[in-house]
Design an enzyme around this catalytic site. Structure first.
Site, mmCIF file in Angstrom:
data_model
loop_
_atom_site.group_PDB
_atom_site.id
_atom_site.type_symbol
_atom_site.label_atom_id
_atom_site.label_comp_id
_atom_site.label_asym_id
_atom_site.label_seq_id
_atom_site.Cartn_x
_atom_site.Cartn_y
_atom_site.Cartn_z
ATOM 1 C CB THR A 119 -0.930 0.044 1.234
ATOM 2 O OG1 THR A 119 -0.131 -0.075 2.402
ATOM 3 C CG2 THR A 119 -1.921 -1.101 1.207
ATOM 4 N NE ARG A 134 -6.168 5.403 3.449
ATOM 5 C CZ ARG A 134 -6.775 5.416 2.258
ATOM 6 N NH1 ARG A 134 -7.937 4.815 2.099
ATOM 7 N NH2 ARG A 134 -6.218 6.034 1.239
ATOM 8 C CB SER A 146 -8.473 8.801 0.588
ATOM 9 O OG SER A 146 -9.081 9.053 -0.656
ATOM 10 C CG HIS A 147 -12.592 7.383 -0.064
ATOM 11 N ND1 HIS A 147 -11.359 7.228 -0.647
ATOM 12 C CD2 HIS A 147 -13.058 6.153 0.181
ATOM 13 C CE1 HIS A 147 -11.090 5.939 -0.753
ATOM 14 N NE2 HIS A 147 -12.094 5.259 -0.269
ATOM 15 C CE LYS A 195 -0.470 9.684 -1.348
ATOM 16 N NZ LYS A 195 -1.251 9.530 -2.569
ATOM 17 C CG ASP A 239 -11.507 12.165 -2.171
ATOM 18 O OD1 ASP A 239 -11.022 13.178 -2.716
ATOM 19 O OD2 ASP A 239 -10.831 11.159 -1.883
ATOM 20 C CG ASP A 295 -7.227 12.721 -0.514
ATOM 21 O OD1 ASP A 295 -8.374 12.357 -0.852
ATOM 22 O OD2 ASP A 295 -6.195 12.161 -0.917
ATOM 23 C CG ASP A 308 -7.365 11.698 -4.278
ATOM 24 O OD1 ASP A 308 -8.496 11.632 -3.759
ATOM 25 O OD2 ASP A 308 -6.445 10.886 -4.021
ATOM 26 N NE ARG A 309 -11.453 7.646 -4.293
ATOM 27 C CZ ARG A 309 -11.901 6.436 -4.003
ATOM 28 N NH1 ARG A 309 -13.201 6.223 -3.894
ATOM 29 N NH2 ARG A 309 -11.080 5.429 -3.818
ATOM 30 C CB THR A 345 -6.570 -1.332 -9.312
ATOM 31 O OG1 THR A 345 -7.561 -1.878 -10.183
ATOM 32 C CG2 THR A 345 -7.227 -0.454 -8.279
ATOM 33 C CD GLU A 355 -7.217 4.110 -10.165
ATOM 34 O OE1 GLU A 355 -7.057 2.893 -10.044
ATOM 35 O OE2 GLU A 355 -7.031 4.916 -9.246
ATOM 36 C CD GLU A 356 -13.272 1.231 -10.497
ATOM 37 O OE1 GLU A 356 -14.362 1.556 -9.996
ATOM 38 O OE2 GLU A 356 -12.278 0.897 -9.850
ATOM 39 C CB SER A 357 -12.199 4.056 -7.825
ATOM 40 O OG SER A 357 -10.882 4.348 -8.257
ATOM 41 C CE LYS A 373 -7.489 8.820 -6.423
ATOM 42 N NZ LYS A 373 -7.493 7.364 -6.348
HETATM 43 C C1 G1P Z 1 -9.504 1.534 -4.570
HETATM 44 C C2 G1P Z 1 -9.902 1.827 -5.994
HETATM 45 C C3 G1P Z 1 -8.685 2.229 -6.806
HETATM 46 C C4 G1P Z 1 -7.987 3.412 -6.135
HETATM 47 C C5 G1P Z 1 -7.682 3.077 -4.682
HETATM 48 C C6 G1P Z 1 -7.117 4.275 -3.938
HETATM 49 O O1 G1P Z 1 -8.607 0.440 -4.526
HETATM 50 O O2 G1P Z 1 -10.533 0.702 -6.597
HETATM 51 O O3 G1P Z 1 -9.077 2.548 -8.114
HETATM 52 O O4 G1P Z 1 -6.796 3.716 -6.787
HETATM 53 O O5 G1P Z 1 -8.890 2.674 -4.018
HETATM 54 O O6 G1P Z 1 -7.989 5.363 -3.950
HETATM 55 P P1 G1P Z 1 -9.083 -1.070 -4.177
HETATM 56 O O7 G1P Z 1 -9.803 -1.011 -2.860
HETATM 57 O O8 G1P Z 1 -10.022 -1.483 -5.270
HETATM 58 O O9 G1P Z 1 -7.829 -1.880 -4.151
HETATM 59 ZN ZN ZN Z 2 -8.844 10.660 -2.011
#
Ligand code: G1P
Ligand code: ZN
Length: 542
Positions: free
Chosen positions: A17, A21, A112-113, A125, A276, A278, A280-281, A343, A362-364, A375
């Site tokens: 990672t 966190r 993050s979120h 980080k 979100d 921080d 970035d989303r 990912t 990314e889809e997320s 991002k």
């Molecule tokens: C998830 C999202 C991935 C993103 C990451 C950090 O990771 O799917 O796209 O980069 O959070 O924000 P995952 O829990 O799927 O490993």
């Molecule tokens: Zn974030």
């Protein structure tokens, strides 16, 4: 005077990672944050006299850890620390500051979120000199160091006043409290046509931005309300709070439901967005339309040339493997290379540094470009606004013409959260073993054309990342991807990514749930989701 403090070793960072966190209570244990920060410093080389960037998303413990890190940076020999006013720096803004001031690296304090507050989450980080998350080589070394660390270095110095801009000295090291917004806003002004967006807004275009009581509030107020002239109140929940007002700062249907209601309600604004914890989303909505992150990436790539920063075109597009292939259609039509990565944002860094990609996603809910190495939520929102300002069409009209030109990738992610870790591993292992016999089979009326486990050979540094998700591809462009989350905190999270492609001249269903119904059944037939997990439905659909 440098103090050396003996500590107990701990082994807590999850390998692989990009940071640490944990619950706030865990971070509050004596020497815990110190051990991690020292482990980071211990594995870095050549930072004597160099600059360290420091800031976070304002969550509970942000200020305390910043003071700790300042004293430790001084003791370890950094020459200068740049810290955001009030300890605030969004993740993309930190990336920008690292790049702009040629810092050695930066510590970004965020989870993050994830929710914040005394009983919630905190994180640290490390980002490297290109402004991006540290690569695996460094995070693995940090992890190894955390297991054996037995001392950290600090100095005896009073807290730095984080509420006033300016410079102070801490044991001979300069600490500069900088405006967290100014550099970022300046970068956005270089990339986007602020005059055009200002005209659009002055002409009556209405927008709503939900900062979710997280880090982007001050950035959005400065950029959207002050520089672009959006009316006061455009930014809602704009004050960063240590507990994000008790909410999850995660811009999705569940946690940003007020914004969804506003955008699907009577008298909805023309454009709605959120970011979100921080920053970035991003979440993008038009009146009565939610733009999925995969579609947003594709639409941004197709229209990026309308913004001054991308007027010369793109070098390439990159997306994570489970992200829909909508961007691939755009890349194909524009004659651009399309890179498919595992990912996680860190895989885009090399492509961006090498000039092989300009836009990534990314889809997320993560989208970004080569302007930083993270991002960037507000960047995506401003690129959308720039496109809307030039095209003068609604978000829905832009998406409809996009689908009419490129076809449409109906897409959903089904998450099975908190499942038994052993059962989840068994599901993956069984499906992995069956992959080779799937080709040619019919599942729910769909023919499997390929089935494999994704691995990625980084074209820049040659590193190989294995076991990055199982994918089953069907005739006609439909696809199911199975992978286990690397960021979940309790049990395992199984993610199932479903996608179906409709050609431009196909019959567009409009309803994603209906379009994906066969694939949902096929996913269970292939992987035995219910059999392994006991779940008959996902916990979250995004
Ligand atoms: C998830 C999202 C991935 C993103 C990451 C950090 O990771 O799917 O796209 O980069 O959070 O924000 P995952 O829990 O799927 O490993
Ligand atoms: Zn974030």
């Amino acid at each position: 005077m440098t103090l050396t403090i003996a500590t107990t070793p701990f082994a807590d960072q999850k390998p692989g990672t990009s940071g640490l966190r944990k619950k706030v209570r865990v971070f509050q244990q004596p020497n815990y944050a110190e051990n991690f920060v020292q482990s980071v410093f211990d594995v870095l080389e050549g930072y004597a006299g160099q600059t360290l960037v420091l800031g976070g998303d304002g969550r509970f413990l942000n200020r305390e850890v910043i003071q700790t890190a300042i004293r430790m940076a001084a003791a370890n020999g950094f020459g200068r620390v740049l810290v955001g006013l009030r300890g605030i720096l969004s993740t993309p803004a930190a990336s920008n500051v690292i790049r702009k001031y040629e810092a050695f690296g930066g510590l970004v304090l965020s989870a993050s979120h994830n929710p914040g507050g005394p009983d919630e989450d905190f994180g640290i980080k490390y980002n490297i000199g290109n402004g991006g998350p540290a690569p695996e080589k460094i995070t693995d070394a940090i992890y190894a160091r955390t297991k054996v660390i037995d001392r950290y270095l600090t100095v005896d110095a009073p807290d730095v006043d984080l509420d006033c801009l300016g410079e102070t000295l801490v044991a001979g090291m300069i600490v500069a409290v900088i405006d967290p917004v100014a550099d970022y806003a300046e970068l956005m002004e270089q990339l986007f046509d602020f005059d055009a967006i200002r005209d659009l807004i002055a002409g009556g275009f209405r927008l709503s931005f939900d900062a979710m009581h997280a880090v982007t509030g001050p950035y959005a107020q400065e950029i959207l309300e002050r520089r672009l002239g959006a009316s006061a109140g455009t930014v809602v929940n704009g004050t960063p709070l240590p507990d994000f007002g008790g909410h999850h700062p995660d811009p999705n249907t569940v946690h940003a439901h007020e914004l969804f209601e506003r955008m699907f309600g009577a008298d909805a604004p023309d454009f709605g967005a959120a970011s979100d914890g921080d920053g970035d989303r991003n979440l993008i909505l038009g009146r009565n339309i939610f733009v999925t992150p995969s579609d947003s990436l594709a639409a941004l790539a197709a229209n990026a040339h309308l913004a001054p920063g991308y007027a010369c075109g793109l070098r390439g597009i990159a997306r994570s493997m489970p992200t829909s292939a909508a961007a691939d259609r755009v890349a194909q039509a524009l004659g651009l290379p399309l890179h498919e990565t595992p990912t996680g944002w860190k895989f885009f860094g090399n492509l961006l540094d090498a000039g092989m990609a300009t836009i990534c996603g990314e889809e997320s809910a993560g989208t970004g470009s080569n302007h930083v190495r993270e991002k960037d939520g507000l960047w995506a929102i401003l690129l959308w606004l720039n496109i809307l300002a030039v095209r003068r069409e609604s978000v829905a009209a832009i998406m409809e013409s996009h689908w009419a030109r490129f076809g449409r990738n109906y897409y959903a992610r089904h998450d099975y959260e908190g499942v038994d870790a052993v059962a989840a591993e068994r599901l993956i292992a069984e499906l992995r073993a069956a992959l080779s016999i799937l080709v040619g089979r019919m599942v729910q009326g769909l023919t499997v054309v390929s089935a494999d486990e994704f691995e990625y050979l980084d074209p820049v540094d040659g590193s190989l990342s294995r076991n990055q998700g199982l994918r089953v591809q069907f005739e006609g462009g439909a696809r199911i991807v199975f992978r286990l989350s690397g960021t979940g905190t309790s049990g395992a999270t199984l993610r199932v990514y479903l996608e179906r492609y409709e050609w431009p001249d196909g019959i567009l269903d409009a309803d994603t749930t209906v379009a994906l119904i066969d694939l949902v059944a096929a996913a269970d037939d292939l992987a035995g989701i219910t059999r392994h997990t006991g779940r008959s439905a996902p916990s979250v659909i995004t």
